[in-house]
Design an enzyme around this catalytic site. Structure first.
Site, PDB file in Angstrom:
ATOM      1  CB  SER A 119      -0.921   0.011   1.225  1.00  0.00           C
ATOM      2  OG  SER A 119      -0.154   0.013   2.411  1.00  0.00           O
ATOM      3  CB  CYS A 120       3.030   2.880   1.820  1.00  0.00           C
ATOM      4  SG  CYS A 120       4.105   4.316   2.020  1.00  0.00           S
ATOM      5  N   GLY A 121       4.766   2.970  -1.098  1.00  0.00           N
ATOM      6  CA  GLY A 121       6.098   2.823  -1.657  1.00  0.00           C
ATOM      7  C   GLY A 121       7.076   3.832  -1.130  1.00  0.00           C
TER       8      GLY A 121
END
Length: 279
Positions: A119-121
């Site tokens: 969900s988060c890079g």
């Protein structure tokens, strides 16, 4: 490895349950190694793993061009023991061998600790200030007809083959100035999909992408803008909203950020001068 898998589920229609097979998106860890040294484990949808590795290294500023990569390959052994004592398939471990000009030293400042999930890079270490230091603002004279932008959503959605079967994937598409879809990639993580697109462009020697448009199927977040700036993409189009941090970084980078692309309407958050009215 296939990007989808079939599972037996119970589906309810009003008061009636029914056991049916449902097609789900596969989520698997991918370990990216550089010179056989572990760099990061990301959760991704299998497929285009080499592009994902190349795009990640490039958008994290660990390489500067495709010429920095000598070879990308899956690990040679069938299984590899991980640091925690578990075992991982070769399909989930990619090794990037850099050219002799780049020396990857695990003890040097070039080695950083990355943590990422689907969900988060952001990896917990990038800020607007650090990006400003690494990437200069865009100086692109690229302009686009608003009529071209209105075509992108349908073209991207048509190309989302796995999403049509599962409803569980993000997509990123790279378009040229005429609205032609050049590269499309799907992944359970929106930032992975972008890395796969940029990685393919990098390996095809298309970067910098100064006359291209990046479209993403979800929201426009900070890490998406960050990656586009590294690839020198002047316009990002998102189906959903943009975050405040994404808008701030787009303004800093002189990048046109567009959200809420729905039919014949859109919200242009930054640099609206790049979009002109259809004559």
């Amino acid at each position: 490895m296939e990007p989808t898998s079939t599972k037996l589920i119970t589906r309810w229609a009003a008061a009636e349950p029914m056991r049916v097979e449902d097609e789900l998106v596969v989520e698997e860890p991918l370990e990216i190694r550089v010179g056989q040294q572990s760099l990061i484990v990301v959760m991704r949808t299998p497929g285009h793993d080499f592009e994902l590795a190349a795009g990640f290294l490039y958008t994290e500023s660990l390489i500067t061009s495709g010429n920095d990569i000598e070879i990308i390959a899956y690990c040679d052994a069938d299984v590899t023991e991980t640091q925690d004592g578990s075992w991982s398939s070769l399909e989930n471990i990619v090794n990037v061998q850099l050219t002799e000009a780049l020396n990857f030293d695990a003890q040097s400042g070039w080695q950083r600790n990355f943590h990422a999930n689907a969900s988060c890079g952001l990896c917990g270490k990038m800020t607007i200030e650090s990006v400003r230091q690494q990437v200069s603002p865009l100086n692109s004279g690229f302009h686009i007809n608003q009529g071209v932008l209105y075509q992108l959503n349908d073209r991207l959605r048509t190309a989302q083959s796995v999403f049509e079967r599962t409803g569980g994937l993000h997509a990123a598409g790279l378009f040229d100035e005429t609205g032609e879809l050049l590269i499309v990639r799907e992944d359970i993580g929106r930032h992975n999909a972008v890395d796969k697109v940029i990685g393919q462009a990098l390996l095809s020697d298309l970067v910098p992408l100064e006359r291209h448009i990046l479209m993403v199927s979800g929201r426009a977040s900070f890490e998406i803008v960050q990656k586009a700036l590294f690839a020198r993409i002047p316009i990002i189009v998102a189906v959903s909203a943009a975050s405040t941090l994404a808008v701030d970084l787009a303004e800093e980078g002189n990048l046109t950020l567009i959200g809420f692309m729905r039919g014949q309407s859109m919200a242009v958050y930054t640099c609206p001068e790049r979009v002109f009215r259809e004559s």
